[in-house]
Design a protein around this motif. Sequence first.
Motif, PDB file in Angstrom:
ATOM      1  N   ARG A  73      16.879 -13.465  -9.222  1.00  0.00           N
ATOM      2  CA  ARG A  73      16.755 -14.384  -8.092  1.00  0.00           C
ATOM      3  C   ARG A  73      17.334 -13.702  -6.856  1.00  0.00           C
ATOM      4  NH1 ARG A  73      17.695 -16.544 -12.718  1.00  0.00           N
ATOM      5  NH2 ARG A  73      16.290 -18.147 -13.492  1.00  0.00           N
ATOM      6  N   ARG A  74      17.194 -14.350  -5.734  1.00  0.00           N
ATOM      7  CA  ARG A  74      17.685 -13.758  -4.484  1.00  0.00           C
ATOM      8  C   ARG A  74      19.198 -13.500  -4.584  1.00  0.00           C
ATOM      9  NH1 ARG A  74      15.270 -13.915   0.473  1.00  0.00           N
ATOM     10  NH2 ARG A  74      13.770 -15.435  -0.250  1.00  0.00           N
ATOM     11  N   ILE A 128      22.518  -4.285 -11.840  1.00  0.00           N
ATOM     12  CA  ILE A 128      21.273  -4.381 -11.070  1.00  0.00           C
ATOM     13  C   ILE A 128      21.442  -5.518 -10.070  1.00  0.00           C
ATOM     14  CG2 ILE A 128      18.768  -4.614 -11.251  1.00  0.00           C
ATOM     15  CD1 ILE A 128      19.219  -4.061 -14.314  1.00  0.00           C
ATOM     16  N   GLN A 129      21.423  -5.149  -8.825  1.00  0.00           N
ATOM     17  CA  GLN A 129      21.700  -6.147  -7.785  1.00  0.00           C
ATOM     18  C   GLN A 129      20.480  -6.308  -6.877  1.00  0.00           C
ATOM     19  OE1 GLN A 129      25.153  -5.191  -5.505  1.00  0.00           O
ATOM     20  NE2 GLN A 129      25.505  -7.313  -4.945  1.00  0.00           N
ATOM     21  N   ASN A 130      20.011  -7.536  -6.778  1.00  0.00           N
ATOM     22  CA  ASN A 130      18.855  -7.818  -5.928  1.00  0.00           C
ATOM     23  C   ASN A 130      19.332  -8.091  -4.504  1.00  0.00           C
ATOM     24  OD1 ASN A 130      16.367  -8.416  -4.970  1.00  0.00           O
ATOM     25  ND2 ASN A 130      16.242 -10.452  -5.915  1.00  0.00           N
ATOM     26  N   ARG A 131      18.758  -7.383  -3.567  1.00  0.00           N
ATOM     27  CA  ARG A 131      19.168  -7.586  -2.169  1.00  0.00           C
ATOM     28  C   ARG A 131      18.017  -8.089  -1.307  1.00  0.00           C
ATOM     29  NH1 ARG A 131      23.067  -2.561  -0.672  1.00  0.00           N
ATOM     30  NH2 ARG A 131      24.895  -3.383  -1.728  1.00  0.00           N
ATOM     31  N   GLY A 132      16.967  -8.531  -1.970  1.00  0.00           N
ATOM     32  CA  GLY A 132      15.814  -8.994  -1.194  1.00  0.00           C
ATOM     33  C   GLY A 132      15.243 -10.254  -1.797  1.00  0.00           C
ATOM     34  N   ARG A 133      13.933 -10.324  -1.816  1.00  0.00           N
ATOM     35  CA  ARG A 133      13.236 -11.529  -2.289  1.00  0.00           C
ATOM     36  C   ARG A 133      13.420 -11.712  -3.800  1.00  0.00           C
ATOM     37  NH1 ARG A 133       8.822 -10.366  -5.121  1.00  0.00           N
ATOM     38  NH2 ARG A 133       7.996  -8.256  -5.058  1.00  0.00           N
ATOM     39  N   PRO A 134      13.175 -12.927  -4.318  1.00  0.00           N
ATOM     40  CA  PRO A 134      13.253 -13.128  -5.773  1.00  0.00           C
ATOM     41  C   PRO A 134      12.208 -12.273  -6.493  1.00  0.00           C
ATOM     42  CG  PRO A 134      13.129 -15.234  -4.619  1.00  0.00           C
ATOM     43  CD  PRO A 134      12.849 -14.176  -3.604  1.00  0.00           C
ATOM     44  N   ILE A 135      12.586 -11.771  -7.665  1.00  0.00           N
ATOM     45  CA  ILE A 135      11.675 -10.903  -8.429  1.00  0.00           C
ATOM     46  C   ILE A 135      11.430 -11.546  -9.784  1.00  0.00           C
ATOM     47  CG2 ILE A 135      11.309  -8.572  -9.323  1.00  0.00           C
ATOM     48  CD1 ILE A 135      13.638  -7.725  -7.418  1.00  0.00           C
ATOM     49  N   GLY A 136      10.151 -11.729 -10.097  1.00  0.00           N
ATOM     50  CA  GLY A 136       9.810 -12.411 -11.340  1.00  0.00           C
ATOM     51  C   GLY A 136      10.011 -11.555 -12.567  1.00  0.00           C
ATOM     52  N   CYS A 137       9.491 -10.346 -12.532  1.00  0.00           N
ATOM     53  CA  CYS A 137       9.516  -9.509 -13.737  1.00  0.00           C
ATOM     54  C   CYS A 137       9.695  -8.056 -13.305  1.00  0.00           C
ATOM     55  CB  CYS A 137       8.208  -9.704 -14.501  1.00  0.00           C
ATOM     56  SG  CYS A 137       8.041  -8.681 -15.947  1.00  0.00           S
ATOM     57  N   LEU A 138      10.863  -7.528 -13.569  1.00  0.00           N
ATOM     58  CA  LEU A 138      11.167  -6.163 -13.120  1.00  0.00           C
ATOM     59  C   LEU A 138      11.574  -5.317 -14.311  1.00  0.00           C
ATOM     60  CD1 LEU A 138      11.672  -4.318 -10.582  1.00  0.00           C
ATOM     61  CD2 LEU A 138      14.047  -4.997 -10.772  1.00  0.00           C
ATOM     62  N   GLU A 139      10.847  -4.237 -14.513  1.00  0.00           N
ATOM     63  CA  GLU A 139      11.216  -3.300 -15.584  1.00  0.00           C
ATOM     64  C   GLU A 139      12.140  -2.258 -14.983  1.00  0.00           C
ATOM     65  OE1 GLU A 139       7.017  -2.705 -17.547  1.00  0.00           O
ATOM     66  OE2 GLU A 139       8.516  -1.508 -18.598  1.00  0.00           O
ATOM     67  N   PRO A 176       7.192  -4.531  -2.166  1.00  0.00           N
ATOM     68  CA  PRO A 176       8.335  -3.717  -2.577  1.00  0.00           C
ATOM     69  C   PRO A 176       9.620  -4.547  -2.634  1.00  0.00           C
ATOM     70  CG  PRO A 176       7.095  -2.610  -0.863  1.00  0.00           C
ATOM     71  CD  PRO A 176       6.513  -3.979  -0.985  1.00  0.00           C
ATOM     72  N   VAL A 177      10.518  -4.114  -3.481  1.00  0.00           N
ATOM     73  CA  VAL A 177      11.766  -4.871  -3.666  1.00  0.00           C
ATOM     74  C   VAL A 177      12.955  -4.046  -3.189  1.00  0.00           C
ATOM     75  CG1 VAL A 177      10.969  -6.267  -5.573  1.00  0.00           C
ATOM     76  CG2 VAL A 177      11.889  -4.001  -6.029  1.00  0.00           C
ATOM     77  N   GLU A 178      14.016  -4.729  -2.898  1.00  0.00           N
ATOM     78  CA  GLU A 178      15.258  -4.040  -2.523  1.00  0.00           C
ATOM     79  C   GLU A 178      16.273  -4.275  -3.625  1.00  0.00           C
ATOM     80  OE1 GLU A 178      16.718  -4.708   1.542  1.00  0.00           O
ATOM     81  OE2 GLU A 178      14.732  -5.507   1.937  1.00  0.00           O
ATOM     82  N   VAL A 179      16.449  -3.277  -4.422  1.00  0.00           N
ATOM     83  CA  VAL A 179      17.361  -3.401  -5.563  1.00  0.00           C
ATOM     84  C   VAL A 179      18.360  -2.257  -5.516  1.00  0.00           C
ATOM     85  CG1 VAL A 179      17.496  -3.281  -8.084  1.00  0.00           C
ATOM     86  CG2 VAL A 179      15.670  -4.563  -7.018  1.00  0.00           C
ATOM     87  N   LYS A 180      19.612  -2.596  -5.779  1.00  0.00           N
ATOM     88  CA  LYS A 180      20.642  -1.560  -5.846  1.00  0.00           C
ATOM     89  C   LYS A 180      21.125  -1.478  -7.294  1.00  0.00           C
ATOM     90  CE  LYS A 180      25.093  -0.158  -4.100  1.00  0.00           C
ATOM     91  NZ  LYS A 180      26.400  -0.627  -3.672  1.00  0.00           N
ATOM     92  N   ILE A 181      21.225  -0.263  -7.772  1.00  0.00           N
ATOM     93  CA  ILE A 181      21.671  -0.086  -9.164  1.00  0.00           C
ATOM     94  C   ILE A 181      22.876   0.840  -9.183  1.00  0.00           C
ATOM     95  CG2 ILE A 181      21.032   0.845 -11.417  1.00  0.00           C
ATOM     96  CD1 ILE A 181      18.245  -0.122 -10.964  1.00  0.00           C
TER      97      ILE A 181
END
Lengths: 415, 270
Positions: free
Chosen positions: A109-110, A75-86, A49-54
């Motif tokens: 990326r992170r 779209i803000q990533n608050r966790g691990r790097p994500i390769g491909c996110l829809e 699972p990812v931690e993303v804030k939108i």
Amino acid sequence: MWTRKAVTYAGFGTILVLFAPFINNLQLLLLGITLLGFVAIHSLVNTRPVEVKITRRFSDSQLFEGQETEVDLVIQNRGRPIGCLEVYDQLPRELGPEKVANHTIVRLRRDEALLARYRLECHLRGQYTLGRPRLRLYNPSFLFYHESEVESTDELVVFPKIEEIEGLDLSSDFPKMYQGAMPIRRIGTSGEFYSIREYYPGDDFKHINWRVFGRTRKLMVNQFEREDISDVMLVLDAREISGTGTPVHNPLNYSCRAAAALTRYFLHTRNRVGLTIYGETVESIGVDSGERHLYRLLTRLAELRPAGSLGLHTVIGDLRNFTPRSPVIVISTLEQDRTVHAALREITAHGFRLTLIAPDTLEYDRESRIISPAVYFTASAELDNTIAEARSLGARALRWDPSSVLGPALQEVVR
Amino acid sequence: MQALATAALAAGAWLGHAVTEAQEPLLTQALNVMLGWGGLDPVFLVTPAAVGGGILLGALLGGTLVYADIHGRGPPALALLALLPFLLSWLSLIDRLPVAPATLHALANYGWLGLPLLCGVPGIWRGNLPAIALGALLLLVQPLTLEGNDVAALLPILGFIFCFLLYIELAYDQLRYERLARIMHHSTEFEAVLNWFGVMLLLTLACTTALTAAAFGFHEVLGEVLPARFRNSIEFNTIYGRALSAMTFFALWAIAQTIFSRQFLARQVE
């Protein structure tokens, strides 16, 4: 979650491993093991699972029908790097998601933040909730995916389209005590010319019309209109039948547009406006003035939905508290309302200056085969009769074709 | 990506036959038997030259189909291609074709051996999933023999498996990423996502190789762990034993992954 590809790989790999020994085939056995291994390795890649804030930003805070707005999705990533996110921003059907690019794919990326922008066409008034954005996380070979939703909702209010109205004279015979700006067709001291008359001793010299004096050698004075505050009550029909037609072309939408245009016109000329809505219940917003009141009325018009079948007579009780002999503007389809005749008589009997606007979408409904020709002719004749009766009561009644501009059409009946 | 998938398909077709070079494949034998029933000579023969010719012919015909499909003439070209062998056979049988029978036989042989490419190439280049799957299936079953194979042909086997996976992965992912490209036409992120895919595919293929080796070698570990009467049994020391060891390995993998998964651990904490 497993995709169909992963299930196929795992199933096919297992079959190969179990089947290969029967034909003594190392090639198939190894291929089966490899397929199973491929699935096993991929179950570890990019599936956590990812931690993303939108968050959303709108280019315009106030929107009217037919306008476009740009929505910025941060779209803000608050966790691990994500390769491909829809990322799929869920939109109400009325906002035309078939055309807008509310669907994007990003690599994050992170702690990286990205901006995804799309345009939103607002065809229809309403109060809409945007969100929650849906996220789908694929691993690189599309073997597994993880779906989630982000808690991020925003309200978007689309006001009815407002038409410019100018110089409309819905005069009242009853001035209020306080000075205002609505011309009431009485002689007064505004800048608007009313007529000229003979000079009487005591008249102000500055009102003498010297040009007429030069021509006729008689002293004449200019008279001006008197301006006063006038309270205007709009009565809006929001019965279920007023929603007949398509989501865009229906009498209620046009009624809301007319009400919005009139509200802004009267408020901008410093009058006070109230709104009474009938349909499922009778709801009254008292007369008031100012920008805040305009916003309040427009918001109510934006969120109005057709419901109920209460007749026009249900608003009579509320109108009794309204300033006597003030203008009352009824905006109604008048269809299937048995109480309309009695109600119109009662409104005029109370001395209100009645204006009746009946948005007519019957022609459109017939051409779009929403109603049959027989229904069209019956409804059309009934509408004409009601309009004629209202006129016989001294009301200014208008069968308004919404494809035409309201202002000039109203000028016609006011004249 | 498409060119690489096509190359992997061609190499896979070559290596598939290289694994079983000394034996006649089952399907080829079956076709020859069927021709024999009709009183005709057996024309299907698998030799390295025939396989090479088949690959070239398959690529050529597949490319022609792709070209026809791009110009909106896919179905007629496919119908013509399907009818052509029958038409040529008929003309040859009634002696109306000025081409030597040996040439026609070689062409038929090439056509049969090039069938995986004939299906796979349009699948790759026109984004047709059933055609990709059919190509993969033919690639797998066409060289199958009744005698089987063993570690003597390990290198061609590993090469075949690598090419097979590369073909399937690149062809299928091309389809998916084409869809992503349509969604992301306004975005500048597509290149980044595509690069990530390429790098991850190589990395996961390397990890898969290691895991496959581990699963294959797990048989020896089990041999050490199990009691002697299992270890020395005939079943354990044949390919059946290897298959069961591999299945045991993946069953243990699945159990470990479930136990150490976040959701499972979270449930234990609750």
